[in-house]
Design a protein around this motif. Structure first.
Motif, PDB file in Angstrom:
ATOM      1  N   THR A  75       0.801  -1.391   0.128  1.00  0.00           N
ATOM      2  CA  THR A  75       0.154   0.076   0.085  1.00  0.00           C
ATOM      3  C   THR A  75       0.818   1.158  -0.067  1.00  0.00           C
ATOM      4  O   THR A  75       0.437   2.366  -0.621  1.00  0.00           O
ATOM      5  CB  THR A  75      -1.144   0.175   1.384  1.00  0.00           C
ATOM      6  N   ASP A 191      -5.374  -1.261  -5.175  1.00  0.00           N
ATOM      7  CA  ASP A 191      -4.742  -1.786  -3.840  1.00  0.00           C
ATOM      8  C   ASP A 191      -6.001  -3.074  -3.307  1.00  0.00           C
ATOM      9  O   ASP A 191      -7.300  -2.781  -2.744  1.00  0.00           O
ATOM     10  CB  ASP A 191      -4.799  -0.813  -2.779  1.00  0.00           C
ATOM     11  N   GLU A 192      -5.191  -4.235  -3.423  1.00  0.00           N
ATOM     12  CA  GLU A 192      -6.394  -5.490  -2.861  1.00  0.00           C
ATOM     13  C   GLU A 192      -7.768  -5.464  -3.606  1.00  0.00           C
ATOM     14  O   GLU A 192      -8.684  -4.906  -2.879  1.00  0.00           O
ATOM     15  CB  GLU A 192      -6.198  -5.421  -1.469  1.00  0.00           C
TER      16      GLU A 192
HETATM   17 MG   LIG Z   1      -2.216  -2.866   2.236  1.00  0.00          MG
END
Ligand SMILES: [Mg+2]
Ligand SMILES: Nc1ncnc2c1ncn2[C@@H]1O[C@H](COP(=O)(O)OP(=O)(O)O)[C@@H](O)[C@H]1O
Lengths: 284, 408
Positions: A75, A191-192
């Motif tokens: 991140t 992100d994810e």
């Molecule tokens: Mg993360």
């Protein structure tokens, strides 16, 4: 260590699809921890190296996955690219623009989505896509067209006028994706993107990312899910403790680590690199 | 600049598209204020009417007949003559609320007054009443302020025939003077003083409630919820995002302040009970200059309050942290407001107007009671605006700091 091989354009011309669009040079990001964070992370060190000398270059038309356990620095890396954080050391350029000197131009080109950036719960998806379209400087006609395209693709029309607060997790994620893409960015950084989603919604998201790749965009995602990296990504970079320990296509990584599958490869890498610091985290 | 307008519009929509929020922010306070003041006024009025209607039950022991005549000539109270041996029992009745007042004259009162020689003990009238009982203390007041002085004057006349024997000199005799100058307050001024005492405190305090409830949420809340970052990843300049938020907060806070002020002006006549006299008191408020002065003071104050709340919210890591620091400031604001209530009628030194918030409260007070000087107004307003501007600038700077906006 493996590097992705790409032929230098023999003509030397500037064919868009051969240009490097994201270039990270020796990125290091160090957080200063306050007392509370130091207690939480059980460390006496006030400095936390979240990303350690990481370099990456991404080209249009590929999906790149940053794979790593919780706390590996994924991140942080993505936030540095999105200009939300300033590198402690190193440089990042996006489409030729420096993330520090030309941050607004960088932001114009990217669609950025992370779990900790949320849509305002008091507004509806329809209101928010318009709002963000305007912040990107789009005219009303363009916003309407993009809203129609994206809301149709992700099936948002049914709840487009409900407050985000009242939506389910899956609906929220769909709306967040649509809103982050309102300006039709050339670079998509998620992100994810599938965490917390049911299989059907997750599949819809990954299918869309593939479509974007085929349309010639750069897609950069982070994930800690092995199967997602295996199926979706053209190239994978494995990060452990802020360092990139391996990079390549799935086949290249398996060959280098003499592993059967990505999970084996990852554990092999984790045992060689992960012991350096104890707080590397674990899969959950 | 376009982004600034877009952000501002969203912040205003957040409130105006939310019926509940509009109700709790603008309508409820006004309704409550008017209802509360109305209720207070009604209850006070009812109590007064009730006391006035009540026929006082008075027992008098050894009553001289001239006193009895004097009282009954003009009052319809229930007069009971009582004997000296009833005193103990009557005291109990007063305590129990069955009687309102007992007056005990010494025996042979009229004789001792008539045969009085210098050096003799002065005869003493005793009264028994219950200060905790409204009827009782009201009866005592009527005698103390009206019948006893009048009776005294009557007896003195009998003794001296010309009362100027008792008047070695006079001060400010009414002769040759305008009659009004001897009247200490007229009704309008009294009203002005009442408002002057209450208004600065209420305005200074209530103006803060808007920024407090909205500002903490709009900044610390957005940080905590992760919605602020969603704006920071657009190409919109961060300065526009901050200022858009601050401007909208200022507009909303000012609107809520106006609602409070208007409902107070509507409500105060209810409290005063008498609509005509209060209306005249408010009329003194409603002239163009004083309204303009009050509005300017309020605008400057809102600007400062929003900047203060935003400064604290932007630095805070959570809504909780922001609310607790903001409430400390709120207490200081209340203290500044209360201080003006006790500032008395003297003209405060100019340096007092330099104190933020307190100076503004003084300005409002002086506008209402009359006599706000231009230097005082300018000093207070400029200090407030300058402080607000410095804080606003610091907030825009803070938005460039990742440790502030991302808690990194
Ligand atoms: Mg993360
Ligand atoms: N704002 C912050 N302040 C201090 N430390 C942080 C902050 N954000 C992340 N970290 C730390 O940096 C490391 C990397 O975090 P992150 O980039 O979120 O990892 P990932 O996304 O791979 O799970 C972790 O050890 C995390 O605790």
């Amino acid at each position: 260590m493996l590097y992705w091989y790409h032929p230098i354009n023999p003509t030397g011309g500037s064919c868009l699809h051969e240009e490097i669009m994201i270039e990270i040079q020796n990125l290091t990001k160090i957080y200063k921890l306050n007392k509370k964070q130091m207690a939480e992370q059980k460390t006496k060190n006030a400095l936390k190296v979240a990303v350690d000398d990481l370099s990456l270059s991404l080209k249009p038309g590929e999906i790149y996955g940053l794979l790593g356990p919780n706390g590996a620095g994924k991140t942080t890396t993505l936030r540095c690219i999105a200009t939300l954080l300033k590198p402690t050391e190193g440089h990042i350029t996006v489409g030729g623009y420096d993330t520090i000197k030309d941050s607004a131009k960088v932001r114009r080109q990217i669609g950025f989505l992370t779990n900790d950036i949320k849509l305002d719960p008091q507004f509806s998806p329809a209101y928010l896509i318009r709002f963000f379209g305007q912040l990107h400087g789009l005219d009303d006609e363009t916003i309407r067209r993009r809203q129609e395209e994206l809301f149709t693709y992700f099936g948002i029309h049914d709840f487009e006028n409900k407050k985000v607060d009242e939506l389910s997790t899956g609906m929220k994620q769909k709306a967040a994706i649509a809103v982050s893409l309102v300006h039709d960015p050339d670079i998509i950084i998620f992100d994810e993107p599938t965490s917390g989603l049911d299989i059907i919604t997750a599949r819809g998201v990954t299918d869309y990312l593939k479509e974007m790749k085929n349309a010639g965009k750069i897609v950069l995602i982070s994930t800690h899910i092995m199967s997602e990296a295996e199926k979706l990504c053209d190239r994978i970079g494995i990060i452990i403790n802020g360092r990139k320990v391996c990079e390549g296509t799935l086949a290249q990584i398996l060959a280098e680590t003499h592993a059967q599958d990505l999970e084996d490869a990852f554990f092999h890498l984790y045992t060689t690199h992960g012991h350096l610091e104890e707080e590397g985290g674990a899969f959950r | 600049m376009k982004a600034l307008r877009v952000v501002m519009k969203k912040e205003l929509d957040r409130v105006f598209h939310d019926k509940k929020l509009v109700f709790s922010l603008f309508i409820l306070p006004a309704v409550m204020m008017i209802a509360l003041y109305g209720l207070m006024g009604m209850l006070a009025g009812q109590m007064m009417a009730d006391i006035a209607e009540h026929e006082s039950i008075v027992y008098v022991v050894n009553a001289p007949s001239d006193f009895k005549n004097l009282v009954l000539e003009d009052s319809d109270l229930v007069w009971n003559d009582a004997a000296a041996d009833q005193v103990t029992a009557l005291k109990e009745e007063v305590r129990a609320g069955e009687a309102d007042l007992m007056i005990v004259f010494p025996e042979q009162f009229s004789e001792s007054v008539a045969n009085f020689q210098a050096g003799d003990p002065v005869p003493e009238i005793k009264t028994y009443y219950n200060p905790a009982d409204d009827y009782s203390s009201n009866a005592r007041d009527i005698f103390g302020e009206y019948y006893f002085p009048e009776y005294e004057e009557q007896l003195l006349k009998e003794r001296f025939s010309d009362l100027s024997v008792l008047t070695p000199f006079v001060v400010d005799s009414a002769e040759g003077q305008e009659e009004e100058s001897s009247i200490v307050t007229n009704e309008g001024q009294a009203e002005g003083q009442f408002l002057g005492m209450l208004f600065p405190y209420l305005i200074v305090m209530l103006l803060f409630t808007g920024p407090m409830s909205l500002g903490v949420d709009a900044i610390a809340g957005e940080k905590e919820r992760g919605t602020l970052a969603s704006m920071l990843i657009t190409p919109a300049p961060r300065r526009d995002i901050v200022l858009g938020k601050l401007f909208s907060l200022e507009i909303l806070s000012f609107l809520s302040a106006i609602v409070y002020a208007l409902s107070m002006i509507i409500a105060i006549p209810f409290l005063a009970g008498d609509l005509t006299s209060s209306a005249s008191g408010v009329k003194s408020l409603v002239n163009v200059t004083s309204v303009l002065e009050i509005i300017l003071v309020m605008v400057a104050l809102v600007f400062l309050y929003v900047a203060v709340v935003a400064t604290l919210s932007v630095r805070a890591k959570s809504i909780k942290e922001a609310s607790s620091t903001v409430s400390v400031i709120y207490i200081l604001v209340v203290v500044a407001g209360v201080m003006t209530m006790f500032s008395g009628n003297t003209d405060p030194a100019l340096w007092r107007y330099e104190i933020p918030v307190y100076g503004s409260a003084l300005c409002i007070q002086k506008v209402i009671t009359g006599g706000l000087t231009l230097p005082a107004f300018l000093v207070s307003t400029l200090v407030t605006l300058a402080l607000g501007a410095v804080l606003t600038w610091m907030i825009t700077r803070a938005f460039d700091d990742e440790r502030v906006v991302m808690n990194a």
